[in-house]
Structures are given as C-alpha cells and as structure tokens.
Write a protein that holds these residues in place. Sequence first.
Motif, PDB file in Angstrom:
ATOM      1  N   UNK A  86     -10.915  88.255  51.870  1.00 40.05           N
ATOM      2  CA  UNK A  86     -11.730  89.250  51.189  1.00 40.05           C
ATOM      3  C   UNK A  86     -10.932  90.030  50.159  1.00 40.05           C
ATOM      4  N   UNK A  87      -9.699  90.386  50.524  1.00 40.23           N
ATOM      5  CA  UNK A  87      -8.839  91.107  49.583  1.00 40.23           C
ATOM      6  C   UNK A  87      -8.584  90.275  48.330  1.00 40.23           C
ATOM      7  N   UNK A  88      -8.285  88.991  48.520  1.00 41.31           N
ATOM      8  CA  UNK A  88      -8.018  88.121  47.375  1.00 41.31           C
ATOM      9  C   UNK A  88      -9.251  87.995  46.480  1.00 41.31           C
ATOM     10  N   UNK A  89     -10.412  87.823  47.111  1.00 37.51           N
ATOM     11  CA  UNK A  89     -11.645  87.663  46.324  1.00 37.51           C
ATOM     12  C   UNK A  89     -11.958  88.934  45.548  1.00 37.51           C
ATOM     13  N   UNK A  90     -11.963  90.074  46.232  1.00 32.92           N
ATOM     14  CA  UNK A  90     -12.300  91.332  45.557  1.00 32.92           C
ATOM     15  C   UNK A  90     -11.236  91.711  44.532  1.00 32.92           C
ATOM     16  N   UNK A  91      -9.967  91.518  44.893  1.00 38.09           N
ATOM     17  CA  UNK A  91      -8.892  91.894  43.976  1.00 38.09           C
ATOM     18  C   UNK A  91      -8.907  91.066  42.703  1.00 38.09           C
ATOM     19  N   UNK A  92      -9.071  89.755  42.836  1.00 37.32           N
ATOM     20  CA  UNK A  92      -9.062  88.903  41.652  1.00 37.32           C
ATOM     21  C   UNK A  92     -10.281  89.153  40.768  1.00 37.32           C
ATOM     22  N   UNK A  93     -11.437  89.386  41.387  1.00 37.11           N
ATOM     23  CA  UNK A  93     -12.617  89.690  40.573  1.00 37.11           C
ATOM     24  C   UNK A  93     -12.498  91.065  39.919  1.00 37.11           C
ATOM     25  N   UNK A  94     -11.827  92.001  40.599  1.00 43.92           N
ATOM     26  CA  UNK A  94     -11.576  93.292  39.956  1.00 43.92           C
ATOM     27  C   UNK A  94     -10.697  93.140  38.737  1.00 43.92           C
TER      28      UNK A  94
ATOM     29  N   UNK B 272     -10.464  90.503  36.942  1.00 43.36           N
ATOM     30  CA  UNK B 272     -11.258  89.813  35.928  1.00 43.36           C
ATOM     31  C   UNK B 272     -12.226  90.765  35.242  1.00 43.36           C
ATOM     32  N   UNK B 273     -12.853  91.621  36.032  1.00 44.95           N
ATOM     33  CA  UNK B 273     -13.838  92.553  35.476  1.00 44.95           C
ATOM     34  C   UNK B 273     -13.183  93.563  34.542  1.00 44.95           C
ATOM     35  N   UNK B 274     -11.975  93.999  34.900  1.00 46.54           N
ATOM     36  CA  UNK B 274     -11.287  94.999  34.083  1.00 46.54           C
ATOM     37  C   UNK B 274     -10.180  94.384  33.229  1.00 46.54           C
ATOM     38  N   UNK B 275     -10.307  93.098  32.946  1.00 44.81           N
ATOM     39  CA  UNK B 275      -9.281  92.415  32.148  1.00 44.81           C
ATOM     40  C   UNK B 275      -9.110  93.113  30.811  1.00 44.81           C
ATOM     41  N   UNK B 276      -7.871  93.408  30.413  1.00 44.40           N
ATOM     42  CA  UNK B 276      -7.655  94.098  29.130  1.00 44.40           C
ATOM     43  C   UNK B 276      -8.103  93.240  27.964  1.00 44.40           C
ATOM     44  N   UNK B 277      -8.717  93.878  26.995  1.00 45.67           N
ATOM     45  CA  UNK B 277      -9.204  93.155  25.817  1.00 45.67           C
ATOM     46  C   UNK B 277      -8.518  93.664  24.554  1.00 45.67           C
ATOM     47  N   UNK B 278      -7.245  94.035  24.691  1.00 47.29           N
ATOM     48  CA  UNK B 278      -6.519  94.546  23.539  1.00 47.29           C
ATOM     49  C   UNK B 278      -6.301  93.440  22.522  1.00 47.29           C
ATOM     50  N   UNK B 279      -6.218  93.786  21.228  1.00 44.94           N
ATOM     51  CA  UNK B 279      -6.020  92.764  20.188  1.00 44.94           C
ATOM     52  C   UNK B 279      -4.771  91.943  20.455  1.00 44.94           C
ATOM     53  N   UNK B 280      -4.929  90.642  20.338  1.00 50.01           N
ATOM     54  CA  UNK B 280      -3.799  89.748  20.515  1.00 50.01           C
ATOM     55  C   UNK B 280      -3.582  89.276  21.933  1.00 50.01           C
ATOM     56  N   UNK B 281      -4.256  89.905  22.892  1.00 49.63           N
ATOM     57  CA  UNK B 281      -4.086  89.503  24.283  1.00 49.63           C
ATOM     58  C   UNK B 281      -5.032  88.349  24.588  1.00 49.63           C
ATOM     59  N   UNK B 282      -4.520  87.210  25.081  1.00 49.88           N
ATOM     60  CA  UNK B 282      -5.398  86.075  25.371  1.00 49.88           C
ATOM     61  C   UNK B 282      -6.390  86.408  26.471  1.00 49.88           C
TER      62      UNK B 282
END
Length: 809
Positions: free
Chosen positions: A299-307, A309-319
Amino acid sequence: MPSTDDTELAQASDTGAPSDLSLLLHDALLVSLAALFALLFGGVVYQFYETDAALFWNPNLLAATGYIWLPSIGATLFICGMRRALIGARSFNKRVMLAVLTLVYGLGFSGVLYFLGRALGLQDFWLFAGVGALLLVYPILRFASERPGLCSVLMLTLPGMLLGAAGVSWLEQRYLLVESLGDQFMDPNAQLLTVLALLVVASGAALVPHFADLAMREILRTHTRLAAATSGILLLGALALSWLNRAILVPRLYLETHLVLGFFEWLLVLGALGWLSVLSPSYTRPTGKNLRPKLAILGFLILGSHGLLFFAPSSPGQPIPRRSDYLAELFAQPYLLVFDKDEDGYLPAYLGGADCDNARASVNPLAREVLADGVDDNCRNGDAPAEEVAPAAVLPGGNARLVIVISVDMLRPDFMQVYGAEHATTPYLHAHRDEWTRFERAYTSGGITTLALPSLLRGRIPLAIDFEPAYRTLDFRYVFSDKDNDINRVFASPRADKHPTIGDIFRQAGLPTRAIVDDGPAGIFQKGFGFETGFDTFHYPNLPEGPGPEAWNLDALTDTAVSLIEDGKAEGFWWLHIYDPHAADPPCRDFDTTPGLGCYRDAILDADQAIGRIAEALRAAGQWDDTALFITSDHGEALGEHGLSHHGLDSYEEFVRIPLLAKYPAGTPTGEVVTRPVSLIDVSTTALGVAGLQPPASFQGEDLRRLTEGAKRRFPVISQLLITNTMGAPYRQQTLLIDGSARLMLDRVTHKTWLFDIADDPGQKSPLIVNGVGAPDAQSKADALRQELLDALNAMEAVGPESRATKFP
C-alpha cells in the motif's frame, strides 16, 4: 460484521496457514519490486547516456514508478492463473507432456539456430536449424522422461516462454523482422532476432519459481546452489540487457524494439527475485503470518508512487515521467488506454502527462497554434495573438537566368577540402573557392531527408508543413494507409501540403522548372510522395523521363544535366539531389574507409567531380555568369561523437551542421566566408531573390546576400527532428535554436532541455543546462532562449491561409 476477506486475513495471520491470498500478495510484491528495480536501474543508465556521461538526477524517474501498477496487476494475475492451470496440466499423460515440450522447445531452439545462421550469412537454414534443435532437445527430454519431477519443472518454463513469445510477436507485427531479413553477413535483423529468441528461452527458465505449486517448490528447494547461481546469472543478464538496450542498440530510433527489450529486462529481474526466494524456507511453506506488513508495504508503494506521479514537477526542461526511460514508456501504455480520453497519445497532467485538454485531440503539445482563437492549442504560453508576418526582403535587381540548388545527401562540411578537411575530397570546389560565398555555420532545418528537403523546397521549418504519414512497405513502396499488411516504417510525406514551393513561384512567373534527383534505394522521390510538386519535369527512374532504376546513378544524373545545358535548355529553376555519400559501400578507390560510413570520402569526391562537370558545361555554354548555384546538404551524420550513429536522432553539431556554398550571378561579390549562422530555408528565399522573384509570406528564410551584409532576421535559425513509432505517434520532437554560439535544444514531447555554448565547448561535451538543471546564470540564459524559441514556433508553425487539417505527427 467483518467481510470474508477480513476473516480470511485474520485466520491466515493467526494460524500461519497457507492461503491463496498470501501467495497472491507474495507474487504482487515480487512483480512490483522487479518492475521498480528494472525501471530505476534502466532509468539511471538511460539518463547517463542521454546526457552524454553527465549524470544529472531526474526526479520524475521516481514519479514514473506510478506507472508500474497496472502492468504489475496484470502480471500477478497471469502468474496466479498459470499456476492453477499447470496444476491441472500435471495430470496429463507423460507422453502428452513430452510431446508439448518437444514442440515448444523444438520451435524455440530452431528459432535460435535459424536466426544465428542467418546472422552468419547462411541461407535456407531451416532444415539444419530444425535438425540441430532436435539434437539439442532430444537428450534433454530423454533425460527428463526418466525423472517425473524434472519433466514437471520443464513444464513450468512454458508460461514464461509464452510471455516472451508474445512480446516478440508484437514486435514482429510492427517491424516485420522475419520478412525483412537480409542476406548479408551479420544482418542487423538476424542479430536482433537471435537475441530475442534466446530471451524467449531464458524467460521460460527465469520464471519457473513463480509458477511452481507447493509440491514443485519442494523439488526446487532441494537445489539451493542452482537457485542461487540462476538468480545471479539472471540479474547480471538483466543489467547487461539494460545497458545494451540504452547504449548499444541504435538509441532512440526503433522505439518498439526498446520497449520489448525493456519488457525482457523486467522478466529477467522478476526471475532473479523468484530464484532468490527459493533460498528462503518460507518458499515451500508460505503462510499468512506476514500478510499485514506485506499489505502495508504494498500500500505504501502504491500510494507513494502515485503521489509522486500526481505531484510530478513540471518545471521547464524537466522530462515528464513517461519519457524518463523506455520502461516508463512501456509501463505507461495501460494508462494511455484507460485515461487518454481524446486518444491523442498524451496523458493528462494529473498523471504526469503534458496534455492540457484531455477532451480535445486537436489540443496537445505538438498541435499547431491557431492564432487568436481563444484556445492554447499547443499547451504553451496560452493562445497566441494574430500577428501578420511580412514577406522576406530580398536585394533588388535579381537577374539569374538559371538557378540551381544541388543538395548532396548526408554531407558533413568537416569532410570537405573546401571547408578545411585535410583530404582532397573536393578539389574542384577548392580550386574555385574564390567564386563561392562559403557559409561556415549553415544548419539544416530538418534532421532527416523527409523533413529537410520538403522544408528546403517550401522555405518553411518542417513542423510548419502539413505532413501526412507515408507507410513504407517491405518492397520500398509508400502507401498512405496503415491497413497494408507489409508496412514496417513510417515517414513524413508532403504530398497534401498546399504551401507554395520554389518551383511553384517560378512557374507562376512563366519560368520552367526541373528536378534531376537520385535517392538510391530509399524511393521517397517516387511519384505520389510529394517531392514532384512544383516541377514541370521530374527526372527520376519511375517516371517516363527516367532511364530506369538499374541505370540511374550519379553518372546518369550528371549526364542528364550536362546534356540539357548543351541543348540550350538551362533556364528557370533546377533542383539536383545527389545520394552517393549516404550509401558509399566498399571497396574504396582513392581514400581509406571511414568507420561507420564506408567509402564516404570517395563519394564526396564523386559528387565534387559531378558538380565540376555541370559547372564547366555552364561555362562552355556561356551561362556561368548568369547562373546562381547553391551547394548544400539535407543533414549531417553522427560518427559516435556523443555515443550515437546515424542521423535524425539528435541536434548536436554533427547532426545538423551542413555545408552551404553560394555562387551568385556576375556582379555580386564572391569569395567571402560568412561565420554568421544561417539556415537551409535561407537558400529557398535566396533562390527566388536572385531570379528577381518576391518570396511569398509563407517563406520563413532570409536572403543570404542581405544576411551577409548584416541584415536582421525575422525568425531565428531553427532545426527540427521528429522520431515516431511505427504507427506515426511522436516519441521525440526536438527543436534546436541557434543563437550566436548558444545551442538550445528543446524536446516538446519529452520536455527535456539542453543548453550548450560551442564557443567554450565546441564538442558539446559539457552542457550548461540539462534536464532543467544548471548554474543560475545558465538557467537564466536558457529561460530567455526557451521563451524566444517558443514565441518563434508559435508564429512559424501557426495555422495559416494555406494550411489544412494536418494528420501528422
């Protein structure tokens, strides 16, 4: 009242008894941990080679772990289902089991031997491969037939082989690898198929522990040394395959191949964990004692990884997460099927994607902006305002009777004597260098022929052209529907583009136009692809004017041009394309072999001699002084400078810098060396200007003569590349901005950004910015250049009066 699941969990935890739930949970943990390890390790290797041995951490690689769960659930259910099926299969008659094993192993080893033989250049090898496979399989199965336990273990290899075969079958459908096998020694397809066949067999052995029931686990547990050795071998194999997939196999070019090899990496890591678990006493006696901790970890892995993903940085130049590695792309495919509601190939932002409108397919990062329509069509900087672009200014008094543009395929200027190369590859051009204006920093507008030449002929950057997909068949035909059964590549065709070409403007002025072109075996100049647009006469083998494929070569092309000059038909606009440097096969004549390019210098010398023949024919006909002649190329070629070979894969100097020599009619200063960066599409504008014709507003280049005098550009110098999968979906779209010595690379699909300064770093080995990371002053510079580039692209790629609804990319 507690649910049935709660009751089972409580009973299993209290009694320690084996349960389906405990096995399912154990499988899920191993599958997900294998996916995590394979993704993170592969992502680090990928990142290392992507940044040319400069390891910058990519936080979105961690966010990409959120994509592993749907594939992991599917793999877990497959393991559980196959385990039950194999329990039933053990009740089969031993002869039936041996017959099944003989068939599967016979096919598997036959494939390995056959493709190995083809790689060694052996033809009609099926019979020998079949006999060899039987010689290998028979003693193994004979030995197993006398040991029921071993026979059952061999049956456990079948599901893993089935998984591997499914991946290879999908890849075969995309690339038709078997159908396109070559006859030459070490044929690339044969080598790849040999590796894939071996991986199918290896996958069967790797996953044996996962499909074993309790009785079979007792057998495996008695061979702990074998289990430990197998686990180590599989892990080393997975690591080696990860490196091969990202560093050796033509990086970036064949996406589906990278995805399938990534799939095998996952299977091998999963197998390594499975064999490692054999060493644990709990392997033969799975209980429910640790169910709650395992559930908590999962559960920790699932929630942590989706968190993440949801808050993935979208700064310019970041893939973006999905483009952090080939495995991230593979694991994201189920999410595309479920969450890409407009089916435009982009995930929504809440899943780490770049689609700013998940309800409209016409809105995505590669969409062309419709000016002032209230919609941010390309997901950047909001809606672009409507601004009228003035046509390019040209010097008055153009009087060229004949304008010739000669494009030499895949020609690097640093291999040309006239550009300072030590070998005498261009003696004619070098001897007459005072008659030419030489541009030291000329750049292609597109990184591959099918982008660069339409761009040259239309005077526009590639993604401002309305391309559509052209699917190449095995016999090098091009069809415009993906329903054909024997297609294995896709290219960009300009056939439906309505923007005027150089030839169109000459024809509107009542002047004749002619193309004399050769593209070797590629076939892109064949009628219907779109290159014939704007030409009165198109000399090519599949048209009546051509002498036929067998006779059509550089000599025939040159003879045709010289004959037309001698017959007094040299007027208007001519385009000549010389293919030879692209396929310069040994044996070499005047120079040594160039590693990776064959007799490249010989081919350049041949092109130089052909140009010399045409030039001397013009002199003899008295037309040299009223002829404008441009010599250039469509793209460069990498020779391993950044761990890459081929072309169209990146925007480093070796890929995009091209030669450009301009000879103007008498009266225009010549012999100058211009160091200012210029573009291939500047040739388009200048070709019209020297003939006294006004370029239309759709032409985005400048008059080279005015640039030489210091005139300002309307648009910056830009080069673009596009890499798609076999169905035409974009995987990379890198745009290069050339600003003085600065080189900013922006990938609008992956969102990666690189910044170099070739004045201080001519080999581009030390990026100032990579993946959005760099010193503050470099970051400020990159931000300013990025904004300049995006503003230019909004204007240059905007939908205009000649545009239509584009289908590609």
